[in-house]
Design an enzyme around this catalytic site. Structure first.
Site, PDB file in Angstrom:
ATOM      1  N   GLY A 125      -9.169 -26.586  -1.292  1.00  0.00           N
ATOM      2  CA  GLY A 125     -10.170 -25.912  -2.126  1.00  0.00           C
ATOM      3  C   GLY A 125     -10.070 -24.394  -2.039  1.00  0.00           C
ATOM      4  CD  GLU A 151     -19.947 -29.819  -4.092  1.00  0.00           C
ATOM      5  OE1 GLU A 151     -20.093 -29.820  -2.848  1.00  0.00           O
ATOM      6  OE2 GLU A 151     -20.793 -29.349  -4.870  1.00  0.00           O
ATOM      7  N   GLY A 178     -12.468 -32.072  -2.465  1.00  0.00           N
ATOM      8  CA  GLY A 178     -11.414 -32.406  -1.515  1.00  0.00           C
ATOM      9  C   GLY A 178     -11.576 -31.571  -0.260  1.00  0.00           C
ATOM     10  CB  SER A 179      -9.292 -30.918   2.519  1.00  0.00           C
ATOM     11  OG  SER A 179      -8.194 -30.382   1.818  1.00  0.00           O
ATOM     12  CB  CYS A 211     -17.773 -35.023   2.061  1.00  0.00           C
ATOM     13  SG  CYS A 211     -18.936 -35.726   0.897  1.00  0.00           S
ATOM     14  CD  GLU A 228     -13.800 -33.055   6.496  1.00  0.00           C
ATOM     15  OE1 GLU A 228     -12.815 -32.556   5.944  1.00  0.00           O
ATOM     16  OE2 GLU A 228     -14.784 -33.493   5.872  1.00  0.00           O
ATOM     17  CE  LYS A 241      -3.987 -34.607  -8.536  1.00  0.00           C
ATOM     18  NZ  LYS A 241      -3.728 -35.560  -7.418  1.00  0.00           N
TER      19      LYS A 241
END
Ligand code: NAD
Length: 495
Positions: free
Chosen positions: A232, A249, A227-228, A283, A384, A174
């Site tokens: 996550g 991650e 992803g963020s 990232c 972030e 996905k």
């Protein structure tokens, strides 16, 4: 304009709902790159079923044969590198050399993991008993759900799909909706390389609907997510409650330390590419620069001058250094953080606004932005932002700099510029990040080493190569004891 479908059980199919969404060029919102199938739960059910049915055959396919398919995929990627790199630039916005670099990363990963098909080694160790042998072997985990972000739209899928496949898992993939066309082109490569039906399935659609249903699907064995942190963490909680393996991650608040003995030319270049490369949307982006007070004024002057020379534009144009940000929501979020920085009392040294000059008027462009006199506790130094915004922080000493770098909830990558070998060794030991760079920026991973962060940057095992990298993520250990003594077990234990 491309019609982008799901790929399930060896066929390109529309979403069951018949609905679609658009993937657009962030440098020019009027350019639609693809019309994409908008999937729902029924499409996920189909894809998982196909992956489940294909699992037995794929698990028993010899690993060297599985590896050969990856090798062929790497060859096809190499042949199509130019076209894929250009597509990345059009769909994601990064400048063309970076788009090509992203495809190269997938090529490298394909060749590297093809070789793993002939290794996938376990251990044989001596037994405590005569006439007994003992070993550990790697076995696949089952059906993997793989969820990826938009910022490395071919490399990150390759980092996940290649090792999952070589280890003998089947996959439901996905991708981010923002880079659906790149994802479909990558799957096309694997199909051309000879994957049999059901081994790899692709489902497009929203994270909240398609992604979350995939993560909690009863027939899926494990999830790998990039992803963020917010997403996550949410997925980790879902998986924790249903006893499902998940590897995440996530984000970063990476920092470069510039010491008083640093080569400032190198440090400025590192801060430019770490901060503004990929428009700050890595990232591992260097969104903080922690500068020793003795060289702070000199560093600021040079950094600001170098950043002011960066040219914004469409990444396909040779002269462009910095492309657009990915979408409207990121565009608004970044501009909002710039306002937060101003309100917090940081000094805006460069940029700070949307950029709409010339052919940038139709895209999501933001000027490279530098804040000075940032303090470590400010939100712009802690959270972030994921855009072209760099916070420069003054450090009183080496120890103070290390403390500042470690003083966030993230722990992905960090770097130090110094000529002092002892300080570099202490930094290597004490910086609390998964990756540490010495006299290089916080970006740029090589696939033969593990990749990943600690704290809020990562959970579970690592991506990419090396010991503890992808193979440990996508396989599990099985331990075998074989007794060939022909004796009763009790007699041997009482020896
Ligand atoms: P995101 O978390 O919004 O989305 C990532 C993926 O998760 C997308 O495919 C999305 O559709 C899906 N998703 C969203 N909500 C979901 C849900 N509820 N259930 C299941 N899936 C869901 O992140 P993004 O904006 O696509 O990517 C940017 C983020 O990714 C940044 O935080 C960046 O640091 C991080 N990132 C980390 C690494 C790494 O290796 N550590 C690499 C690249 C990007």
């Amino acid at each position: 304009m491309e019609q982008i479908k799901n790929y399930i059980r060896g066929k390109w199919v529309d979403a069951k709902s018949g609905e679609t969404f658009q993937s657009i060029n962030p440098a020019n919102k009027d350019e639609v790159i693809g019309i994409v199938s908008k999937s729902g739960r029924k499409d996920v059910d189909e894809a998982v079923k196909a992956a489940r049915e294909a699992y037995e055959g794929w698990r028993l396919t010899p690993a060297p044969r599985r590896g050969e398919i990856l090798f062929r995929a790497a060859e096809i990627l190499l042949k199509n590198k130019d076209a894929l790199g250009k597509l990345e630039t059009r769909e994601m916005g990064k400048v063309l050399p970076e788009g090509l670099g992203d495809v190269q990363e997938a090529i490298d990963m394909g060749y590297y993991l093809a070789g793993e098909g002939r290794r996938l080694s376990g251990e044989t160790v001596p037994s405590e008993l005569p006439s007994k042998d003992t070993k550990s072997i790697r076995v696949p985990i089952g059906v993997f759900g793989l969820i990826t972000p938009w910022n490395f739209p071919i490399a990150i899928p390759a980092w996940k799909i290649f090792p999952a496949l070589v280890c003998g898992n089947t996959v439901v993939f996905k991708p981010s909706s923002d880079t659906s066309v790149c994802a479909a082109k990558f799957v096309e490569v694997l199909v051309e390389a000879g994957l049999s039906k059901g081994v790899l399935n692709l489902v497009h659609g929203s994270g909240g609907e398609v992604g979350e249903y995939l993560v909690s699907h009863p027939e899926v064995n494990a999830i790998s997510f990039t992803g963020s942190f917010d997403t996550g963490k949410h997925l980790e909680a879902i998986c924790g409650a249903i006893h499902r393996i998940i590897v995440t991650e996530m984000g970063g608040k990476n920092a470069i330390i510039v010491m008083d003995d640093a080569n400032l030319d190198l440090a400025v270049e590192g801060a430019i590419w770490g901060g503004f490369g990929t428009t700050g949307q890595r990232c591992t982006a260097a969104s903080r620069v922690v500068v020793h007070q003795k060289v702070y004024p000199a560093f600021i002057d040079r950094f600001r001058a170098a950043a002011s020379r960066l040219r914004l534009g469409d990444g396909l144009q040779k002269e462009t250094d910095v492309g657009p940000v990915i979408n409207e929501s990121q565009f608004n979020k970044i501009l909002n953080y710039i306002e937060i920085g101003k309100k917090e009392g940081a000094t805006l040294l460069l940029g700070g606004k949307a950029y709409r000059e010339g052919n940038c008027s139709k895209g999501y462009f933001i000027e490279p932005t530098i804040f000075g006199e940032v303090t470590p506790d400010m939100r712009i130094a802690q959270e972030e932002i994921f855009g072209p915004v760099v916070s420069v922080i003054r450090a009183k000493s080496f120890e103070d700099a290390i403390r500042t770098v470690n003083g966030t909830s993230y722990g992905l990558s960090s770097s130090i510029y110094t000529q002092d070998v002892n300080k570099s060794a202490v930094a290597e030991r004490d910086l609390e990040t998964g990756i540490v760079y010495i006299n290089a920026s916080t970006i740029g991973a090589e696939i033969q080493l593990p990749f990943g962060g600690i704290k809020q940057s990562g959970y579970g095992r690592k991506e990419a190569g090396g010991r503890g990298g992808a193979l440990d993520t996508y396989s599990r250990w099985k331990v075998i004891y074989r007794d060939f003594s022909g004796k009763l077990q009790k007699a041997q234990i009482d020896k």
